[in-house]
Design a protein around this motif. Structure first.
Motif, PDB file in Angstrom:
ATOM      1  N   HIS A   1     -13.743   5.460  -1.651  1.00  0.00           N
ATOM      2  CA  HIS A   1     -13.153   6.312  -2.328  1.00  0.00           C
ATOM      3  C   HIS A   1     -11.401   5.748  -3.279  1.00  0.00           C
ATOM      4  O   HIS A   1     -11.354   4.250  -1.557  1.00  0.00           O
ATOM      5  CB  HIS A   1     -12.724   7.176  -1.600  1.00  0.00           C
ATOM      6  CG  HIS A   1     -13.902   8.646  -1.357  1.00  0.00           C
ATOM      7  ND1 HIS A   1     -14.677   8.593  -0.440  1.00  0.00           N
ATOM      8  CD2 HIS A   1     -14.768   9.377  -2.061  1.00  0.00           C
ATOM      9  CE1 HIS A   1     -15.993   9.059  -0.391  1.00  0.00           C
ATOM     10  NE2 HIS A   1     -15.717   9.948  -1.537  1.00  0.00           N
ATOM     11  N   GLU A   2     -11.264   5.406  -4.265  1.00  0.00           N
ATOM     12  CA  GLU A   2     -10.346   5.427  -4.639  1.00  0.00           C
ATOM     13  C   GLU A   2      -9.168   4.859  -4.292  1.00  0.00           C
ATOM     14  O   GLU A   2      -8.617   3.796  -3.932  1.00  0.00           O
ATOM     15  CB  GLU A   2      -9.693   5.996  -6.019  1.00  0.00           C
ATOM     16  CG  GLU A   2     -11.398   6.724  -7.336  1.00  0.00           C
ATOM     17  CD  GLU A   2     -11.084   4.369  -7.944  1.00  0.00           C
ATOM     18  OE1 GLU A   2      -9.901   4.296  -9.018  1.00  0.00           O
ATOM     19  OE2 GLU A   2     -11.973   3.878  -7.400  1.00  0.00           O
ATOM     20  N   GLU A   3      -8.902   5.724  -3.677  1.00  0.00           N
ATOM     21  CA  GLU A   3      -7.332   5.691  -2.809  1.00  0.00           C
ATOM     22  C   GLU A   3      -7.372   4.978  -1.513  1.00  0.00           C
ATOM     23  O   GLU A   3      -6.446   3.973  -1.121  1.00  0.00           O
ATOM     24  CB  GLU A   3      -7.114   7.176  -2.236  1.00  0.00           C
ATOM     25  CG  GLU A   3      -6.468   8.124  -3.202  1.00  0.00           C
ATOM     26  CD  GLU A   3      -8.249   8.481  -3.577  1.00  0.00           C
ATOM     27  OE1 GLU A   3      -7.708   9.763  -4.204  1.00  0.00           O
ATOM     28  OE2 GLU A   3      -9.296   8.194  -2.840  1.00  0.00           O
ATOM     29  N   SER A   4      -8.436   4.518  -1.446  1.00  0.00           N
ATOM     30  CA  SER A   4      -8.699   3.710   0.106  1.00  0.00           C
ATOM     31  C   SER A   4      -9.172   1.826  -0.393  1.00  0.00           C
ATOM     32  O   SER A   4      -8.715   1.056   0.728  1.00  0.00           O
ATOM     33  CB  SER A   4     -10.204   3.612   0.727  1.00  0.00           C
ATOM     34  OG  SER A   4     -10.657   3.346   2.051  1.00  0.00           O
ATOM     35  N   VAL A   5      -9.455   2.206  -1.102  1.00  0.00           N
ATOM     36  CA  VAL A   5     -10.266   0.217  -2.133  1.00  0.00           C
ATOM     37  C   VAL A   5      -9.603   0.192  -3.020  1.00  0.00           C
ATOM     38  O   VAL A   5      -9.495  -0.931  -2.883  1.00  0.00           O
ATOM     39  CB  VAL A   5     -11.208   0.390  -1.939  1.00  0.00           C
ATOM     40  CG1 VAL A   5     -12.457   0.348  -1.280  1.00  0.00           C
ATOM     41  CG2 VAL A   5     -11.428   1.764  -3.614  1.00  0.00           C
ATOM     42  N   ARG A   6      -8.842   0.786  -3.897  1.00  0.00           N
ATOM     43  CA  ARG A   6      -7.810   0.017  -5.387  1.00  0.00           C
ATOM     44  C   ARG A   6      -6.568   0.021  -4.028  1.00  0.00           C
ATOM     45  O   ARG A   6      -6.150   0.862  -3.927  1.00  0.00           O
ATOM     46  CB  ARG A   6      -7.778   1.406  -6.450  1.00  0.00           C
ATOM     47  CG  ARG A   6      -6.851   0.944  -7.095  1.00  0.00           C
ATOM     48  CD  ARG A   6      -7.115   1.869  -8.567  1.00  0.00           C
ATOM     49  NE  ARG A   6      -6.273   1.903  -9.129  1.00  0.00           N
ATOM     50  CZ  ARG A   6      -5.299   2.423  -9.588  1.00  0.00           C
ATOM     51  NH1 ARG A   6      -4.624   3.744  -8.323  1.00  0.00           N
ATOM     52  NH2 ARG A   6      -4.171   2.518 -10.692  1.00  0.00           N
ATOM     53  N   VAL A   7      -6.445  -1.252  -5.435  1.00  0.00           N
ATOM     54  CA  VAL A   7      -4.580  -2.257  -4.602  1.00  0.00           C
ATOM     55  C   VAL A   7      -3.736  -2.879  -5.122  1.00  0.00           C
ATOM     56  O   VAL A   7      -4.419  -2.741  -6.662  1.00  0.00           O
ATOM     57  CB  VAL A   7      -5.288  -2.828  -3.462  1.00  0.00           C
ATOM     58  CG1 VAL A   7      -5.259  -2.362  -2.107  1.00  0.00           C
ATOM     59  CG2 VAL A   7      -5.438  -4.348  -4.521  1.00  0.00           C
ATOM     60  N   PRO A   8      -2.481  -2.825  -5.225  1.00  0.00           N
ATOM     61  CA  PRO A   8      -1.224  -3.077  -6.135  1.00  0.00           C
ATOM     62  C   PRO A   8      -2.325  -4.655  -6.206  1.00  0.00           C
ATOM     63  O   PRO A   8      -2.281  -5.256  -5.620  1.00  0.00           O
ATOM     64  CB  PRO A   8      -0.200  -2.619  -5.525  1.00  0.00           C
ATOM     65  CG  PRO A   8      -0.426  -2.866  -4.384  1.00  0.00           C
ATOM     66  CD  PRO A   8      -1.375  -1.830  -4.096  1.00  0.00           C
ATOM     67  N   LEU A   9      -1.870  -5.410  -7.787  1.00  0.00           N
ATOM     68  CA  LEU A   9      -1.744  -6.614  -7.588  1.00  0.00           C
ATOM     69  C   LEU A   9      -1.299  -6.502  -8.516  1.00  0.00           C
ATOM     70  O   LEU A   9      -0.860  -6.830  -9.944  1.00  0.00           O
ATOM     71  CB  LEU A   9      -3.161  -6.824  -7.706  1.00  0.00           C
ATOM     72  CG  LEU A   9      -3.120  -8.470  -7.971  1.00  0.00           C
ATOM     73  CD1 LEU A   9      -3.065  -9.547  -6.833  1.00  0.00           C
ATOM     74  CD2 LEU A   9      -4.888  -9.090  -7.748  1.00  0.00           C
ATOM     75  N   ILE A  10       0.126  -8.198  -8.904  1.00  0.00           N
ATOM     76  CA  ILE A  10       1.149  -8.296  -9.173  1.00  0.00           C
ATOM     77  C   ILE A  10       1.049  -9.999  -9.489  1.00  0.00           C
ATOM     78  O   ILE A  10       1.633 -10.534  -8.138  1.00  0.00           O
ATOM     79  CB  ILE A  10       2.307  -7.234  -9.302  1.00  0.00           C
ATOM     80  CG1 ILE A  10       2.188  -5.790  -9.308  1.00  0.00           C
ATOM     81  CG2 ILE A  10       3.438  -8.357 -10.143  1.00  0.00           C
ATOM     82  CD1 ILE A  10       3.642  -5.352  -8.551  1.00  0.00           C
ATOM     83  N   ILE A  11       1.109 -10.525 -10.130  1.00  0.00           N
ATOM     84  CA  ILE A  11       1.086 -12.225 -10.885  1.00  0.00           C
ATOM     85  C   ILE A  11       1.949 -12.535 -11.381  1.00  0.00           C
ATOM     86  O   ILE A  11       1.394 -12.009 -12.702  1.00  0.00           O
ATOM     87  CB  ILE A  11      -0.549 -12.753 -11.285  1.00  0.00           C
ATOM     88  CG1 ILE A  11      -1.358 -12.288  -9.838  1.00  0.00           C
ATOM     89  CG2 ILE A  11       0.178 -14.445 -10.449  1.00  0.00           C
ATOM     90  CD1 ILE A  11      -3.062 -12.678  -9.782  1.00  0.00           C
ATOM     91  N   LYS A  12       3.184 -13.064 -10.783  1.00  0.00           N
ATOM     92  CA  LYS A  12       4.230 -13.576 -11.912  1.00  0.00           C
ATOM     93  C   LYS A  12       4.425 -15.271 -11.469  1.00  0.00           C
ATOM     94  O   LYS A  12       4.551 -15.603 -10.953  1.00  0.00           O
ATOM     95  CB  LYS A  12       6.049 -13.339 -11.363  1.00  0.00           C
ATOM     96  CG  LYS A  12       6.726 -13.741 -11.834  1.00  0.00           C
ATOM     97  CD  LYS A  12       8.470 -13.526 -11.526  1.00  0.00           C
ATOM     98  CE  LYS A  12       9.117 -14.654 -12.303  1.00  0.00           C
ATOM     99  NZ  LYS A  12      10.345 -14.327 -11.762  1.00  0.00           N
ATOM    100  N   VAL A  13       4.288 -15.725 -13.401  1.00  0.00           N
ATOM    101  CA  VAL A  13       4.304 -17.136 -13.158  1.00  0.00           C
ATOM    102  C   VAL A  13       4.736 -17.236 -13.727  1.00  0.00           C
ATOM    103  O   VAL A  13       4.919 -17.147 -15.633  1.00  0.00           O
ATOM    104  CB  VAL A  13       2.315 -17.621 -13.564  1.00  0.00           C
ATOM    105  CG1 VAL A  13       2.440 -18.706 -14.406  1.00  0.00           C
ATOM    106  CG2 VAL A  13       1.689 -16.659 -12.827  1.00  0.00           C
TER     107      VAL A  13
END
Length: 484
Positions: A339-351
């Motif tokens: 379910h969503e809460e278990s598989v969705r993650v934060p992702l941030i990329i700064k270049v």
């Protein structure tokens, strides 16, 4: 003579300028890769959670590219990390356990940091990057299931975990008989005495700062593993002050919520089997947020050091988590579920040099491998299975994927479970032929996934379409195997 002298001077200046430009072009960007453990996107303030306090991660998202639909390929630490670090889906590697994955992929496959190492980078690991057992490997200060081929140097951050000095409480009345009263790999809370350096993540930040300040002549790939908010929920007492448990609001309880779910969909830790009272549930949520806040403070220290040293102008920064975490949704706790809460993650990329953007395309953790290698100008092995996100850094409307694909372990009941998530539908299947049931959710109208449509006749065609899409994806992953 003056004209000749001026022309000569101009030629020299042009030559110097030319060499400077070439040198700048050849200068390699550093990589700072920071990964938290068990951090669901729904618990990060820069996503959709106003209760959470994570200002440093929020600041990073304001400076980089934030991905709102990033998904783990396996909601358990070992398989997820092996997948993103080697560049293959778990169904290709066969890595489902608490290992680095090296024994499955073999000596010829290059992990992401190994590829950087062999391309002239200094690669360092601080704490958990490949799998480590928490709290066990943190308490002992061991390498866990690490991959030695990946690193120039390795550093562990030993910490007391649930045995830390402070006020401890187990908020599961049934910890499955495996652990003493205070803790282990269960929902234990410790409001610790002393400051950040009493605990593993504080020591991890300190070591990362030491490495950054050393400023090796080589470009670096620095991987920093922060273990919070993984259980046990241990942090200095001050981080709990912002989250009085009495003020926590539990997720909505829907009567009969489990009635339309297959048995295998019920998570391995639930309010029921952990025998959690309402107060215990609120304490667990408050402690999770306190752990996130503590972890965020360490991120802030590392990023501040990077800026102080002037390295932010030449360093790619990635922040993410290996998978999510349930905080009482559907009366589920911890991970493993698809379910969503278990598989969705934060992702941030700064270049450096790229503007701040928000990207809503579906992306996978698997995509980090080709993204970082492309940004660094390094050629990976041709058959890695992720897709580069580089185009989204300039065009956040660029569609990377039509859907994301994740695998899990049938909530601990044997065999595998699979999910396909696109804009309209989330389809979860238990067993390769749905022999243990299925779930279908309309993600436009039922984002919290309360109503399983899989058994309703009017959705039979949709179920069959999603099942076929899943079948094709599994076959595609296996056809593009690990052979060179």
């Amino acid at each position: 003579m003056n004209i000749k002298r001026s022309l000569s001077t101009l030629c020299i200046l042009l030559t110097v300028f030319s060499y400077t430009v070439v040198a700048q072009k050849k200068e390699k960007m550093n990589v700072l890769f920071v990964i938290s453990d068990d951090l669901t996107a729904a618990a990060v303030s820069s996503y959709e959670n106003s209760l959470s306090y994570s200002p440093n991660i929020a600041r990073l998202s304001e400076e980089g590219a934030q991905y709102t639909r990033a998904y783990s390929q396996y909601p358990v630490c070992g398989p997820s990390r092996a997948s993103l670090l080697f560049g293959y889906y778990p169904t290709a590697t066969g890595v489902y356990g608490y290992t680095s994955g090296r024994e499955k992929v073999g000596p010829d496959k290059k992990s992401l940091p190994q590829l950087f190492k062999e391309s002239g980078y200094y690669t360092a690991r601080v704490s958990k990057i490949f799998h480590m057992g928490i709290p066990g490997d943190i308490e002992s200060g061991s390498d866990g299931a690490d991959d030695s081929l990946s690193w120039t140097q390795r550093y562990n951050s030993q910490g007391p975990e649930w045995m830390a000095r402070g006020e401890g409480e187990l908020v599961q009345n049934n910890p499955y008989g495996k652990f003493p009263v205070k803790g282990g790999n269960v929902m234990t809370i410790v409001k610790g005495e002393g400051g950040d350096l009493e605990h593993s993540d504080g020591r991890t930040a300190q070591k990362a700062i030491e490495i950054i300040r050393a400023k090796s002549k080589q470009p670096f790939f620095l991987a920093v593993g922060l273990v919070r908010p993984h259980v046990p929920f241990v942090a200095p007492r001050e981080y709990f002050d912002r989250f009085p448990y009495q003020e926590m609001v539990l997720p909505p309880k829907v009567q009969g919520d489990w009635d339309d779910m297959p048995a295998n969909a019920i998570n391995y830790v639930t309010t029921k089997n952990a025998e959690m009272s309402e107060d215990q549930q609120k304490k667990a949520i408050a402690a999770y947020y306190a752990s996130v806040s503590y972890m965020d403070a360490q991120v802030g220290k590392i990023l501040a050091c990077l800026k102080e040293e002037g390295l932010d102008k030449n360093t790619i920064v990635v922040f993410t988590s290996d998978h999510g975490f349930h905080l009482g949704e559907h009366d589920f706790w911890m991970k493993v579920s698809l379910h969503e809460e278990s598989v969705r993650v934060p992702l941030i990329i700064k270049v450096p040099g790229k503007k701040s953007v928000v990207c809503h395309s579906f992306v996978e953790l698997l995509d980090l491998y080709p993204t970082l290698t492309e940004l660094a100008g390094i050629k990976p092995q041709s058959n890695i299975q992720g897709k580069s996100l580089v185009k989204t850094l300039d065009d956040p409307l660029f569609k990377v994927r039509d859907f994301v694909f994740s695998i899990s372990q049938n909530a601990g009941k044997g065999g595998n479970a699979f999910s396909i998530r696109n804009h309209k539908w989330a389809y979860i299947q238990y067993g390769e032929n749905a022999e243990n049931g299925a779930e279908l959710y309309d993600m436009e109208y039922d984002i919290k996934q309360y109503t399983n449509l899989a058994k309703l006749p009017r959705y039979a065609t949709t179920v069959e379409q999603m099942k076929q899409l899943l079948r094709q994806k599994i076959q595609e992953v296996r056809d593009n195997d690990l052979s060179l």
